[in-house]
Design a protein around this motif. Structure first.
Motif, mmCIF file in Angstrom:
data_model
loop_
_atom_site.group_PDB
_atom_site.id
_atom_site.type_symbol
_atom_site.label_atom_id
_atom_site.label_comp_id
_atom_site.label_asym_id
_atom_site.label_seq_id
_atom_site.Cartn_x
_atom_site.Cartn_y
_atom_site.Cartn_z
ATOM 1 N N GLY A 152 0.793 -1.209 0.000
ATOM 2 C CA GLY A 152 0.000 0.000 0.000
ATOM 3 C C GLY A 152 0.830 1.265 0.000
ATOM 4 O O GLY A 152 0.500 2.247 -0.663
ATOM 5 N N MET A 153 1.933 1.248 0.729
ATOM 6 C CA MET A 153 2.744 2.448 0.870
ATOM 7 C C MET A 153 3.546 2.767 -0.383
ATOM 8 O O MET A 153 3.659 3.927 -0.795
ATOM 9 N N PHE A 154 4.108 1.735 -1.023
ATOM 10 C CA PHE A 154 4.989 1.959 -2.161
ATOM 11 C C PHE A 154 4.385 1.529 -3.491
ATOM 12 O O PHE A 154 5.038 1.607 -4.528
ATOM 13 N N GLY A 155 3.151 1.052 -3.467
ATOM 14 C CA GLY A 155 2.473 0.705 -4.703
ATOM 15 C C GLY A 155 2.965 -0.568 -5.353
ATOM 16 O O GLY A 155 2.645 -0.861 -6.491
ATOM 17 N N ILE A 156 3.744 -1.348 -4.626
ATOM 18 C CA ILE A 156 4.274 -2.591 -5.173
ATOM 19 C C ILE A 156 3.478 -3.766 -4.608
ATOM 20 O O ILE A 156 2.845 -3.655 -3.569
ATOM 21 N N GLY A 157 3.515 -4.870 -5.300
ATOM 22 C CA GLY A 157 2.808 -6.046 -4.825
ATOM 23 C C GLY A 157 3.553 -6.792 -3.744
ATOM 24 O O GLY A 157 3.037 -7.745 -3.171
ATOM 25 N N SER A 158 4.786 -6.375 -3.463
ATOM 26 C CA SER A 158 5.631 -7.048 -2.463
ATOM 27 C C SER A 158 5.833 -8.515 -2.798
ATOM 28 O O SER A 158 6.016 -9.343 -1.910
ATOM 29 N N THR A 159 5.794 -8.824 -4.088
ATOM 30 C CA THR A 159 5.907 -10.219 -4.514
ATOM 31 C C THR A 159 7.141 -10.925 -3.949
ATOM 32 O O THR A 159 7.016 -12.021 -3.383
ATOM 33 N N PRO A 160 8.359 -10.343 -4.060
ATOM 34 C CA PRO A 160 9.523 -11.046 -3.525
ATOM 35 C C PRO A 160 9.437 -11.266 -2.020
ATOM 36 O O PRO A 160 9.850 -12.312 -1.517
ATOM 37 N N PHE A 161 8.876 -10.281 -1.296
ATOM 38 C CA PHE A 161 8.738 -10.421 0.148
ATOM 39 C C PHE A 161 7.746 -11.529 0.495
ATOM 40 O O PHE A 161 7.969 -12.311 1.422
ATOM 41 N N ILE A 162 6.643 -11.578 -0.242
ATOM 42 C CA ILE A 162 5.638 -12.621 0.006
ATOM 43 C C ILE A 162 6.209 -13.990 -0.331
ATOM 44 O O ILE A 162 6.077 -14.949 0.448
ATOM 45 N N GLN A 163 6.848 -14.090 -1.497
ATOM 46 C CA GLN A 163 7.419 -15.375 -1.901
ATOM 47 C C GLN A 163 8.477 -15.847 -0.915
ATOM 48 O O GLN A 163 8.532 -17.016 -0.539
ATOM 49 N N LEU A 164 9.307 -14.920 -0.496
ATOM 50 C CA LEU A 164 10.355 -15.242 0.463
ATOM 51 C C LEU A 164 9.752 -15.723 1.782
ATOM 52 O O LEU A 164 10.177 -16.723 2.356
ATOM 53 N N GLY A 165 8.728 -15.007 2.259
ATOM 54 C CA GLY A 165 8.077 -15.386 3.504
ATOM 55 C C GLY A 165 7.389 -16.733 3.417
ATOM 56 O O GLY A 165 7.426 -17.539 4.354
ATOM 57 N N LEU A 166 6.740 -16.981 2.285
ATOM 58 C CA LEU A 166 6.066 -18.267 2.109
ATOM 59 C C LEU A 166 7.049 -19.427 2.115
ATOM 60 O O LEU A 166 6.746 -20.514 2.628
ATOM 61 N N MET A 167 8.235 -19.218 1.553
ATOM 62 C CA MET A 167 9.240 -20.271 1.523
ATOM 63 C C MET A 167 9.904 -20.469 2.884
ATOM 64 O O MET A 167 10.086 -21.590 3.347
ATOM 65 N N ILE A 168 10.271 -19.359 3.535
ATOM 66 C CA ILE A 168 11.004 -19.447 4.799
ATOM 67 C C ILE A 168 10.080 -19.750 5.985
ATOM 68 O O ILE A 168 10.337 -20.643 6.790
ATOM 69 N N LEU A 169 8.988 -18.968 6.096
ATOM 70 C CA LEU A 169 8.123 -19.089 7.268
ATOM 71 C C LEU A 169 7.137 -20.254 7.168
ATOM 72 O O LEU A 169 6.821 -20.892 8.178
#
Length: 250
Positions: A152-169
């Motif tokens: 929401g803040m930067f207008g990005i989908g945060s795809t790498p952050f989501i993918q990274l979190g899904l893999m690690i967490l």
């Protein structure tokens, strides 16, 4: 209708569907550089467009067996709240600053993916067992609120952050992370889109053009995820945010 925008967005959708990305950062870069759209309008339009492009890609990924429904729903719901709040914060950031902040976040996300996939090399092709109980809820909520706020803040989908979190967490494989991310992005984009509409920064005509192009491209692109080598998928995930960041700052 601007044919050039439709063609550009279709080609963009092919790439985003393949890597499981909502691609708002990439779309923002193209709209501002190629078509002269203001950063705030591009941000609002790209974030809202992800509702449709991600839905198209998520359906295709689901049919290919690449979606964890449990992880997607839990992470996505709290992510929507984070995106709504983040979009309201973004409206008060100057255009020049927002441009650099978005570019920096995209570059940082690419670095995190590279660190996870190539330096640490702990990624597995096969999915692990999802955590359960309070541990699953805590990890999903944490991932959702952080990535939603960033979107929401930067207008990005945060795809790498989501993918990274899904893999690690949550222990998802690369392919499952790609597919589930598109499901997570849907409620995040809805939350951010509602906030943008309230602020009056959403261009509905431009939104229609972006949606038609990216949605059709994403559905086709998702068909190639299971057919491509994992090494190509990993490299593509990293390359897209880097290219988007460079386009914004050039």
């Amino acid at each position: 209708m601007h044919v050039s925008i439709l063609i550009t967005m279709f080609l963009t959708g092919l790439i985003l569907g393949f890597i499981g990305a909502g691609g708002a950062g990439f779309i923002i870069s193209l709209l501002t550089i190629l078509f002269g759209v203001s950063i705030h309008t591009a941000l609002a339009t790209a974030l809202t467009a992800m509702i449709f492009s991600s839905f198209s890609g998520a359906v295709s990924h689901y049919r290919e067996g690449n979606v964890s429904i449990k992880a997607g729903i839990t992470t996505g719901i709290i992510g929507a709240a984070g995106a709504w709040a983040g979009s309201h914060v973004s409206a008060h950031i100057a255009s020049s600053e927002l441009k650099w902040l978005t570019a920096g976040m995209l570059m940082f996300s690419a670095f995190l993916l590279w660190l996870r996939m190539f330096l640490l090399q702990k990624q597995s092709i096969q999915a692990k067992t999802l955590p359960f109980g309070p541990r699953f809820v805590t990890r999903s909520l944490l991932l959702g609120i952080v990535t939603g706020a960033l979107s929401g803040m930067f207008g990005i989908g945060s795809t790498p952050f989501i993918q990274l979190g899904l893999m690690i967490l949550l222990g998802l494989s690369v392919r499952q992370a790609a597919g589930t991310t598109m499901m997570v992005i849907i409620p995040i984009a809805i939350g951010g889109g509602l906030a943008s509409f309230q602020q009056g920064t959403l261009d509905l005509g431009l939104l229609v053009e972006v949606v038609i192009g990216t949605m059709s491209g994403a559905y086709i692109g998702a068909k190639f995820t299971n057919r491509a080598p994992v090494s190509l998928l990993k490299s593509s995930m990293i390359a897209v945010p880097i290219v988007a960041s460079l386009l914004l700052i050039l």
